[in-house]
Design a protein around this motif. Structure first.
Motif, PDB file in Angstrom:
ATOM      1  N   ILE A 185       0.834  -1.204   0.000  1.00 24.75           N
ATOM      2  CA  ILE A 185       0.000   0.000   0.000  1.00 24.75           C
ATOM      3  C   ILE A 185       0.863   1.246   0.000  1.00 24.75           C
ATOM      4  O   ILE A 185       0.599   2.207  -0.731  1.00 24.75           O
ATOM      5  N   GLU A 186       1.920   1.256   0.795  1.00 18.48           N
ATOM      6  CA  GLU A 186       2.814   2.419   0.825  1.00 18.48           C
ATOM      7  C   GLU A 186       3.446   2.659  -0.544  1.00 18.48           C
ATOM      8  O   GLU A 186       3.560   3.813  -0.997  1.00 18.48           O
ATOM      9  N   LYS A 187       3.844   1.577  -1.208  1.00 17.39           N
ATOM     10  CA  LYS A 187       4.463   1.715  -2.532  1.00 17.39           C
ATOM     11  C   LYS A 187       3.449   2.243  -3.556  1.00 17.39           C
ATOM     12  O   LYS A 187       3.796   3.089  -4.392  1.00 17.39           O
ATOM     13  N   VAL A 188       2.220   1.755  -3.506  1.00 18.54           N
ATOM     14  CA  VAL A 188       1.192   2.227  -4.439  1.00 18.54           C
ATOM     15  C   VAL A 188       0.867   3.694  -4.181  1.00 18.54           C
ATOM     16  O   VAL A 188       0.738   4.495  -5.120  1.00 18.54           O
ATOM     17  N   VAL A 189       0.736   4.050  -2.911  1.00 16.46           N
ATOM     18  CA  VAL A 189       0.468   5.454  -2.539  1.00 16.46           C
ATOM     19  C   VAL A 189       1.563   6.368  -3.068  1.00 16.46           C
ATOM     20  O   VAL A 189       1.292   7.429  -3.651  1.00 16.46           O
ATOM     21  N   ASP A 190       2.824   5.976  -2.868  1.00 15.42           N
ATOM     22  CA  ASP A 190       3.952   6.790  -3.339  1.00 15.42           C
ATOM     23  C   ASP A 190       3.993   6.840  -4.865  1.00 15.42           C
ATOM     24  O   ASP A 190       4.310   7.891  -5.447  1.00 15.42           O
ATOM     25  N   TRP A 191       3.694   5.709  -5.499  1.00 15.16           N
ATOM     26  CA  TRP A 191       3.711   5.661  -6.968  1.00 15.16           C
ATOM     27  C   TRP A 191       2.670   6.601  -7.553  1.00 15.16           C
ATOM     28  O   TRP A 191       2.960   7.354  -8.491  1.00 15.16           O
ATOM     29  N   ILE A 192       1.461   6.570  -7.023  1.00 12.74           N
ATOM     30  CA  ILE A 192       0.403   7.464  -7.525  1.00 12.74           C
ATOM     31  C   ILE A 192       0.823   8.913  -7.357  1.00 12.74           C
ATOM     32  O   ILE A 192       0.662   9.737  -8.269  1.00 12.74           O
ATOM     33  N   GLU A 193       1.357   9.249  -6.204  1.00 12.39           N
ATOM     34  CA  GLU A 193       1.770  10.630  -5.952  1.00 12.39           C
ATOM     35  C   GLU A 193       2.854  11.083  -6.932  1.00 12.39           C
ATOM     36  O   GLU A 193       2.862  12.226  -7.382  1.00 12.39           O
ATOM     37  N   SER A 194       3.742  10.161  -7.315  1.00 10.48           N
ATOM     38  CA  SER A 194       4.864  10.528  -8.188  1.00 10.48           C
ATOM     39  C   SER A 194       4.467  10.679  -9.655  1.00 10.48           C
ATOM     40  O   SER A 194       5.111  11.423 -10.395  1.00 10.48           O
ATOM     41  N   VAL A 195       3.413   9.989 -10.082  1.00  5.51           N
ATOM     42  CA  VAL A 195       3.067  10.011 -11.509  1.00  5.51           C
ATOM     43  C   VAL A 195       1.740  10.708 -11.812  1.00  5.51           C
ATOM     44  O   VAL A 195       1.410  10.942 -12.976  1.00  5.51           O
ATOM     45  N   ASN A 196       0.965  11.059 -10.799  1.00  8.30           N
ATOM     46  CA  ASN A 196      -0.319  11.740 -11.013  1.00  8.30           C
ATOM     47  C   ASN A 196      -0.092  13.227 -11.222  1.00  8.30           C
ATOM     48  O   ASN A 196      -0.532  14.077 -10.441  1.00  8.30           O
ATOM     49  N   ILE A 197       0.586  13.549 -12.319  1.00 11.28           N
ATOM     50  CA  ILE A 197       0.991  14.938 -12.559  1.00 11.28           C
ATOM     51  C   ILE A 197      -0.191  15.837 -12.913  1.00 11.28           C
ATOM     52  O   ILE A 197      -0.111  17.064 -12.776  1.00 11.28           O
ATOM     53  N   ASN A 198      -1.278  15.268 -13.357  1.00 13.63           N
ATOM     54  CA  ASN A 198      -2.456  16.072 -13.697  1.00 13.63           C
ATOM     55  C   ASN A 198      -3.397  16.258 -12.516  1.00 13.63           C
ATOM     56  O   ASN A 198      -4.468  16.857 -12.651  1.00 13.63           O
ATOM     57  N   ASP A 199      -2.993  15.737 -11.363  1.00 18.52           N
ATOM     58  CA  ASP A 199      -3.757  15.898 -10.133  1.00 18.52           C
ATOM     59  C   ASP A 199      -5.201  15.433 -10.315  1.00 18.52           C
ATOM     60  O   ASP A 199      -6.146  16.135  -9.959  1.00 18.52           O
ATOM     61  N   ASP A 200      -5.348  14.236 -10.879  1.00 17.72           N
ATOM     62  CA  ASP A 200      -6.668  13.656 -11.103  1.00 17.72           C
ATOM     63  C   ASP A 200      -7.399  13.478  -9.772  1.00 17.72           C
ATOM     64  O   ASP A 200      -6.871  12.897  -8.831  1.00 17.72           O
ATOM     65  N   PHE A 201      -8.633  13.988  -9.707  1.00 18.68           N
ATOM     66  CA  PHE A 201      -9.398  13.952  -8.454  1.00 18.68           C
ATOM     67  C   PHE A 201      -9.610  12.534  -7.951  1.00 18.68           C
ATOM     68  O   PHE A 201      -9.432  12.248  -6.762  1.00 18.68           O
ATOM     69  N   TYR A 202     -10.007  11.605  -8.842  1.00 19.57           N
ATOM     70  CA  TYR A 202     -10.312  10.244  -8.429  1.00 19.57           C
ATOM     71  C   TYR A 202      -9.068   9.520  -7.927  1.00 19.57           C
ATOM     72  O   TYR A 202      -9.124   8.736  -6.976  1.00 19.57           O
ATOM     73  N   LEU A 203      -7.936   9.798  -8.558  1.00 18.75           N
ATOM     74  CA  LEU A 203      -6.687   9.184  -8.109  1.00 18.75           C
ATOM     75  C   LEU A 203      -6.278   9.695  -6.734  1.00 18.75           C
ATOM     76  O   LEU A 203      -5.826   8.926  -5.882  1.00 18.75           O
TER      77      LEU A 203
END
Length: 375
Positions: A185-203
């Motif tokens: 879970i920590e890895k997924v959380v960090d991964w989303i934060e690092s690649v969600n450059i468009n700041d998608d609301f659902y993500l």
């Protein structure tokens, strides 16, 4: 396996599902098992598995259709024992080029003139493989079905765009058999934060909810086989045979599925379902023709999946008139099929691909309708 509970699920409200259709099936892009390897996936994620083919409203409609003239127009070599998609593809490498093939044009016109239906179920392997991360969250956390679909869609598009880093993460944890849920879970959380450059609301919503699961387990991601994402594609077979339980279904041999059905037969009202049989495609021209339509659908889905709606619209606006006419006729066959039963279209895929499919089905190709049969 009892099918009545499945059929009575509110999510499976299918019109005309009890009609005595005659359905023929083939499949395409079947890797048997979809899994992780040391380098990624064992099959290209752009290749959707598709099960489906052609069909008739009833036995009378079947008897009124002849394939003789159609096969004559295909002008196959005399040593051909059966027709395959490669025979009508004529070397086309993409969907639009496929519409230039005279044999494809002849086939689509034959489907339209004879009022045949097209039925299909598809699985987007990447989408199917990762949505259990979302489905492992409590219902209260993910709100409702529509919101759930939007979260899955955003996660899927992010994974698709950043597939290399995401796959490494999955491989590291033997997904979908996670041993350390907290670390995953920590890895997924960090991964989303690092690649969600468009700041998608659902993500971002999903990321925040996921953070609260560090002390919990994701129930759908444990007690599974390491690296096995899709064990088999029997679900689509079960669905088609169950939904249309009064149809007569003829399927090309798929020995794994036949084995499963023999071991766990479908039942309705405590009686074994006898509405299907497996046949060698060499002995049935309608199964052969199902292979042709699945080849066309394979190219069609690949075309839609690889482009934005705007890009699809631009392509359609630039194609020559003859190809545009074939596109329109294919669209018409699909829509006429859905008018008979919305169950003839089914997919395990993202909102993104559904949006593109609907765009195609509703697109105005602006052709002379006088060039199209009005039967």
């Amino acid at each position: 396996m009892d099918i009545d509970t499945f059929r009575n699920d509110p999510l499976w409200i299918i019109n005309n599902r009890d009609e005595p259709f005659i359905l023929f099936f083939d499949e395409t892009n079947n890797p048997r098992t979809f899994r992780l390897t040391e380098k990624g996936f064992n099959s290209d994620t752009r290749d959707f598995f598709i099960l489906g083919g052609i069909g008739f409203k009833n036995e009378k409609a079947l008897k009124n259709v002849s394939t003789d003239k159609l096969f004559e127009e295909f002008k196959l070599q005399q040593n051909s024992t059966e027709i395959k998609f490669k025979h009508i593809r004529r070397g086309a490498e993409n969907f639009i080029d496929l519409m230039k093939s005279d044999r494809v044009r002849i086939f689509i016109e034959w489907l339209l003139d004879n009022k045949l239906v097209i039925h299909y179920s598809f699985t987007d392997n990447l989408y199917y493989s990762i949505v259990d991360i979302v489905d492992s969250l409590d219902d209260s956390a993910i709100m409702n079905w529509g919101f759930n679909r939007e979260v899955k869609n955003s996660l899927y598009l992010l994974a698709k765009e950043n597939q290399t880093t995401f796959v490494k993460l999955l491989i590291e944890f033997d997904y979908p058999n996670i041993k350390s849920h907290r670390l995953f879970i920590e890895k997924v959380v960090d991964w989303i934060e690092s690649v969600n450059i468009n700041d998608d609301f659902y993500l971002e919503y999903f990321r925040q909810v996921l953070k609260s699961y560090r002390t919990k387990e994701l129930p759908f991601l444990k007690d599974n086989q390491d690296d096995i994402l899709i064990g088999d594609y029997s679900l689509l077979y079960w669905r088609s045979l169950s939904i249309f339980k009064n149809a007569t279904s003829k399927l090309d041999h798929e020995f794994n599925i036949e084995k499963y059905l023999k071991k766990d037969p479908l039942t309705s009202n405590r009686k074994k379902l006898e509405n299907y049989l497996f046949e060698d495609s060499k002995n049935d021209k309608f199964i052969q023709l199902s292979d042709l339509i699945l080849g066309i659908l394979r190219y069609w889905l690949s075309f839609l999946d690889g482009r934005s709606v705007e890009e699809i619209s631009n392509v359609f606006g630039q194609v020559a008139y003859e190809e545009k006419l074939s596109l329109y006729k294919l669209q018409r066959v699909m829509n006429q099929s859905l008018n008979i039963s919305n169950g003839f279209k089914h997919g395990i895929g993202s909102n993104d691909i559904e949006k593109k499919i609907n765009f195609f089905l509703e697109y105005d190709f602006n052709v002379d309708k006088g060039n199209v049969s009005n039967n």
